[in-house]
Design an enzyme around this catalytic site. Structure first.
Site, mmCIF file in Angstrom:
data_model
loop_
_atom_site.group_PDB
_atom_site.id
_atom_site.type_symbol
_atom_site.label_atom_id
_atom_site.label_comp_id
_atom_site.label_asym_id
_atom_site.label_seq_id
_atom_site.Cartn_x
_atom_site.Cartn_y
_atom_site.Cartn_z
ATOM 1 N N LYS A 164 0.842 -1.201 0.000
ATOM 2 C CA LYS A 164 0.000 0.000 0.000
ATOM 3 C C LYS A 164 0.880 1.256 0.000
ATOM 4 O O LYS A 164 0.605 2.216 -0.718
ATOM 5 C CB LYS A 164 -0.957 -0.027 1.209
ATOM 6 C CG LYS A 164 -2.057 -1.079 1.048
ATOM 7 C CD LYS A 164 -2.876 -1.340 2.299
ATOM 8 C CE LYS A 164 -3.844 -2.492 2.039
ATOM 9 N NZ LYS A 164 -4.636 -2.913 3.199
ATOM 10 N N GLN A 187 -4.708 -1.828 9.616
ATOM 11 C CA GLN A 187 -4.686 -3.111 8.912
ATOM 12 C C GLN A 187 -5.356 -4.197 9.761
ATOM 13 O O GLN A 187 -5.083 -4.341 10.952
ATOM 14 C CB GLN A 187 -3.229 -3.486 8.576
ATOM 15 C CG GLN A 187 -3.072 -4.734 7.737
ATOM 16 C CD GLN A 187 -3.638 -4.605 6.314
ATOM 17 O OE1 GLN A 187 -3.744 -3.512 5.766
ATOM 18 N NE2 GLN A 187 -4.012 -5.727 5.730
ATOM 19 N N ASP A 239 -11.345 2.881 4.497
ATOM 20 C CA ASP A 239 -11.799 1.489 4.399
ATOM 21 C C ASP A 239 -13.325 1.405 4.337
ATOM 22 O O ASP A 239 -13.867 0.320 4.130
ATOM 23 C CB ASP A 239 -11.341 0.700 5.638
ATOM 24 C CG ASP A 239 -10.060 -0.061 5.393
ATOM 25 O OD1 ASP A 239 -9.886 -0.556 4.264
ATOM 26 O OD2 ASP A 239 -9.243 -0.173 6.327
#
Ligand code: GUN
Length: 287
Positions: free
Chosen positions: A53, A97, A120
C-alpha cells in the site's frame, strides 16, 4: 470455449493513472494527500499488504505515515493513536490493517476513525451511508470488484449474483453495491446448505472464503458462461491461491479473475482513490 481473463493489474493501473492526475491537481491547490497506516503485531501477510500500500501511494504521489505498533498495545493505546491521527490535519486517510490481534476489538477500533478519513469505509457512518445508497467512502475490495465489472462493461441489472462471504469488508458492502445496480443478490456463508445449488443457478459468483481446506469452487459448481470473481487469497503449499483454480474455471466461465493478479491489485488501487476522495472531503470542511 475459454473465457476472458479479468486482469486486475491492467485495470488497477487505469485507476492509478486517474488517481495520479487527481493527486497532481490537489497539489496545485496546496493539498498534499496523505494516508496513515497502522499495523499492529507481526503478521507477515499483513506487513506485506501494508508495504504494498505504501509503495502504491508513492507511485501516485500520495504521502504516507507509517505506524507500527507492538503486538502488546492496549485498546486504549490504539485508540490514542487513532485520536492523534484524527486530529492531525496533514493526514487525510487512516487505515488500520486487519485482522487485529485477538485482544483488540475490531468494531471499537474501526468506529473510532473519523468518517471523513475512513478510507476502508468500515465506520458505522460510512457503512450506513452505503446501505442508504449515499456512500462516499466504500470498502476498497468491493469497489475494486465493481470497477472490474465496469471496465468490461458487464451488465449487472437483472443478474443472479451469488456472494460467498458475509464480512463487513467484502460481502456486506458488495451486497449493497450490487443491489444498487438492480442485481438479485444471494449471500452464502459457512452455514449455507447446498451451496452448489446456489452457485449453479448464478450468472455471477463472487467468492471470498480463503481456505482451500474448507472450500473450493470447482467448474462443476458453475453454469456454462458464468462470471467468476475470486476475491480469496491464501497460501497453499508454498504459493498463493484463491477459492478456485483459474486455469480450470476459465475453460467454462465467460469471464474470471486470476489469483494473484486479479482482485488484489484492485484493492490497493481503490485505497488510493479513497485517499484522494478523503483529501477532497477534508478540504470541503476546511481541514
Ligand atoms: N485486511 C485485508 N484486507 C483489508 C482491507 O481492505 N483493509 C484493512 N484495513 N485491512 C485488511
Amino acid at each position: 470455449m475459454t473465457g476472458i481473463k479479468i486482469d486486475g493489474k491492467i485495470i488497477a493501473q487505469t485507476v492509478k493513472d486517474r488517481v495520479k492526475k487527481a493527486t497532481d491537481e490537489l497539489k496545485t491547490e496546496g493539498i498534499n494527500p496523505c494516508l496513515a497506516t497502522v499495523l499492529i503485531g507481526s503478521n507477515a501477510a499483513s506487513a506485506t499488504y501494508v508495504k504494498n500500500k505504501h509503495k502504491a501511494c508513492e507511485e501516485v504521489g500520495i504521502l504516507t505515515k507509517d505506524h507500527k505498533l507492538d503486538e502488546s498495545v492496549t485498546q486504549q493505546g490504539l485508540n490514542n493513536i487513532i485520536d492523534e491521527l484524527n486530529a492531525d490535519v496533514s493526514v487525510h486517510g487512516i487505515l488500520v490493517q486487519l485482522p487485529l490481534p485477538k485482544h483488540l476489538n475490531e468494531f471499537i477500533t474501526t468506529s473510532r476513525i473519523s468518517p471523513i478519513k475512513d478510507v476502508d469505509g468500515l465506520t458505522p457512518h460510512n457503512a450506513g451511508l452505503l446501505a442508504m445508497r449515499k456512500a462516499v467512502l466504500v470498502a476498497c475490495t468491493p469497489s475494486g470488484v465493481m470497477e472490474m465489472f465496469d471496465y468490461h462493461n458487464i451488465e449487472l441489472e437483472g443478474k443472479n449474483i451469488v456472494l460467498i462471504n458475509r464480512s463487513n469488508l467484502v460481502g456486506k458492502p458488495l451486497y449493497h453495491l450490487l443491489l444498487e445496480k438492480n442485481a438479485t443478490v444471494i449471500t452464502c456463508h459457512s452455514k449455507t446448505k447446498n451451496i452448489e445449488q446456489f452457485c449453479q443457478s448464478a450468472d455471477i459468483i463472487i467468492t471470498a472464503v480463503g481456505d482451500r481446506t474448507k472450500f473450493t469452487l470447482t467448474p462443476e459448481m458453475i453454469k456454462e458462461e458464468a462470471i467468476v470473481i475470486d476475491v480469496a487469497i491464501s497460501r497453499f503449499v508454498e504459493h498463493l491461491v484463491g477459492d478456485c483454480d483459474y486455469e480450470k474455471i476459465i475453460e467454462k466461465a465467460s469471464f474470471a479473475t486470476p489469483v494473484p493478479g486479479g482482485v488484489g491489485p484492485m484493492t490497493v488501487a481503490m485505497l488510493l482513490k479513497n485517499t484522494i476522495t478523503a483529501a477532497s472531503l477534508g478540504t470541503q470542511i476546511g481541514r
